[in-house]
Design an enzyme around this catalytic site. Structure first.
Site, PDB file in Angstrom:
ATOM      1  CB  ALA A 120      -4.222  -0.650  -7.436  1.00 21.69           C
ATOM      2  CB  ALA A 121     -10.298   0.771  -6.568  1.00 18.95           C
ATOM      3  N   GLY A 122      -8.758   1.725  -4.194  1.00 19.05           N
ATOM      4  CA  GLY A 122      -8.499   2.504  -2.988  1.00 19.05           C
ATOM      5  C   GLY A 122      -6.986   3.114  -3.202  1.00 19.05           C
ATOM      6  CE  LYS A 139      -3.757  -2.377   2.461  1.00 16.65           C
ATOM      7  NZ  LYS A 139      -4.750  -2.442   1.166  1.00 16.65           N
ATOM      8  N   GLY A 148     -16.853   1.853  -3.295  1.00 18.80           N
ATOM      9  CA  GLY A 148     -16.623   1.011  -4.713  1.00 18.80           C
ATOM     10  C   GLY A 148     -17.389   1.471  -5.682  1.00 18.80           C
TER      11      GLY A 148
HETATM   12  P1  ADP Z   1     -11.044  -0.388  -1.926  1.00 22.40           P
HETATM   13  O1  ADP Z   1     -10.333  -0.704  -3.308  1.00 22.40           O
HETATM   14  O2  ADP Z   1     -10.189   0.102  -0.938  1.00 22.40           O
HETATM   15  O3  ADP Z   1     -11.647  -1.524  -1.608  1.00 22.40           O
HETATM   16  P2  ADP Z   1     -13.145   0.876  -3.124  1.00 22.40           P
HETATM   17  O4  ADP Z   1     -13.618  -0.471  -3.828  1.00 22.40           O
HETATM   18  O5  ADP Z   1     -14.083   1.491  -2.264  1.00 22.40           O
HETATM   19  O6  ADP Z   1     -11.902   0.793  -2.348  1.00 22.40           O
HETATM   20  O7  ADP Z   1     -12.775   1.976  -4.360  1.00 22.40           O
HETATM   21  C1  ADP Z   1     -12.331   3.228  -4.025  1.00 22.40           C
HETATM   22  C2  ADP Z   1     -12.980   4.229  -4.879  1.00 22.40           C
HETATM   23  O8  ADP Z   1     -12.878   3.865  -6.335  1.00 22.40           O
HETATM   24  C3  ADP Z   1     -14.562   4.195  -4.819  1.00 22.40           C
HETATM   25  O9  ADP Z   1     -14.974   5.205  -3.857  1.00 22.40           O
HETATM   26  C4  ADP Z   1     -14.808   4.774  -6.107  1.00 22.40           C
HETATM   27  O10 ADP Z   1     -14.710   6.089  -6.308  1.00 22.40           O
HETATM   28  C5  ADP Z   1     -13.734   4.212  -7.151  1.00 22.40           C
HETATM   29  N1  ADP Z   1     -14.441   3.052  -7.689  1.00 22.40           N
HETATM   30  C6  ADP Z   1     -14.232   1.675  -7.120  1.00 22.40           C
HETATM   31  N2  ADP Z   1     -14.967   0.801  -7.864  1.00 22.40           N
HETATM   32  C7  ADP Z   1     -15.515   1.530  -8.974  1.00 22.40           C
HETATM   33  C8  ADP Z   1     -16.435   1.156 -10.027  1.00 22.40           C
HETATM   34  N3  ADP Z   1     -16.789  -0.073 -10.166  1.00 22.40           N
HETATM   35  N4  ADP Z   1     -16.720   2.241 -10.777  1.00 22.40           N
HETATM   36  C9  ADP Z   1     -16.232   3.293 -10.492  1.00 22.40           C
HETATM   37  N5  ADP Z   1     -15.645   3.907  -9.583  1.00 22.40           N
HETATM   38  C10 ADP Z   1     -15.171   2.805  -8.729  1.00 22.40           C
END
Ligand code: ADP
Length: 293
Positions: free
Chosen positions: A238-240, A37, A211
């Site tokens: 890696a979205a987070g 991270k 998400g």
């Molecule tokens: P992590 O990877 O920590 O579990 P999330 O899944 O909540 O975090 O994703 C972090 C951010 O990325 C979300 O708040 C959103 O803004 C964006 N994101 C994640 N998944 C999607 C998706 N399927 N479509 C659009 N944006 C997304």
């Protein structure tokens, strides 16, 4: 300057059926990617347009040298990434044909970064200090304290999920968690907005990422929701990290809160449109284009 203090884990990834105990299976070709991270969020912030310094620990091994070279190639100041007598942190990842994975993390050198190793000088020019929970907790605590003392905005991404004492949150200005991590900090709160409200009683600004359902935030003066930007998701890895790195950059530029959250959401959304962690972290121009559109 965005200062990230966090983990560096080399991801060793192989595609294979997930073996049962006692079983040996043949897998595909081994892939090696810089991850963890701390490293991911540092790269995310650098690509989002930040000037970034990373504090971390690697081993006296090839993985350690690979990490330094890869991160320096992203324009990150890696002078505070020092080597110790333990192997570089490693994640052993098996991905099966259905896309499910099993991961074993050997933290190695990351656990050797102790509070006394943090030089106050590294914090002096920091506008934002970014922390996660893959280092020893007392090191995270000390980094928050040094960041606060230097007048920086201290952003804690409380991941992986872990219950936190108020003592650690004392110097935190911005807490970012996903729903799962929020649940580890709270009891009996199900809804994202309620989670953000409850967390905002412990820190000035709480952000709960949801998400594909976007993000909920709360501060002492109010709160709100922001929908996710519509994209075609192929891999949510890696979205987070993309979100946190971009949010740090936006806060360091003094962007207003809603604009900063939109910028971070655009980075998170772009990351889910591509496979992998490092390769999927988006660059400034594409984040601006999606956030502005
Ligand atoms: P992590 O990877 O920590 O579990 P999330 O899944 O909540 O975090 O994703 C972090 C951010 O990325 C979300 O708040 C959103 O803004 C964006 N994101 C994640 N998944 C999607 C998706 N399927 N479509 C659009 N944006 C997304």
């Amino acid at each position: 300057m965005i200062l990230v203090a966090g983990s560096l884990n080399l991801d060793l990834v192989v595609r294979a059926p997930i073996p049962r105990p006692g079983e040996t299976v043949l897998g595909g070709e081994l892939a090696r990617h810089p991850g963890g991270k701390g490293a991911n969020q540092a790269v995310a912030a650098a690509r989002a347009g930040g000037q970034v310094r990373l504090i971390g620990r690697v081993g006296h091994d090839d993985a350690g040298s690979e990490f330094r070279a890869a991160l320096a190639g992203e324009g990150i100041d890696v002078a505070p990434v020092t080597a110790t007598n333990a192997p570089t942190g490693t994640a052993l990842v098996v991905v099966n044909p259905a896309g499910e994975n099993t991961i074993v993390v050997s933290p190695g050198a990351n656990l050797h970064l102790r509070p006394g190793d943090l030089a106050p000088g590294w914090f002096e020019d920091a506008r934002v200090v970014v922390l996660q929970l893959e280092l020893p907790l007392e090191t995270v605590r000390r980094a928050a304290e040094l960041g606060h003392a230097a007048g920086a905005t201290v952003l804690l991404n409380a991941a992986p999920a872990w219950p936190l004492a108020d003592e650690l949150l004392r110097d935190v200005d911005v807490l970012v968690v996903n729903e799962h991590e929020a649940a580890a900090l709270l009891h009996d709160v199900a809804d994202g907005a309620e989670m953000a409200d409850a967390l905002a009683r412990r820190v000035p600004l709480a952000v709960v990422t949801l998400g594909a359902r976007g993000v909920a935030w709360a501060a002492r003066g109010g709160g709100g929701r922001l929908p996710a930007l519509p994209v075609t998701a192929v891999d949510t890895t890696a979205a987070g990290d993309a979100f946190v790195g971009a949010l740090a950059v936006a806060l360091g530029e003094d962007q207003a809160l809603e604009g900063a959250l939109r910028f971070a959401s655009a980075a998170g959304a772009l990351a889910v449109t591509r496979r992998g962690a490092g390769p999927s972290l988006p660059r400034r121009a594409e984040i601006d284009a999606l956030a502005g559109g």
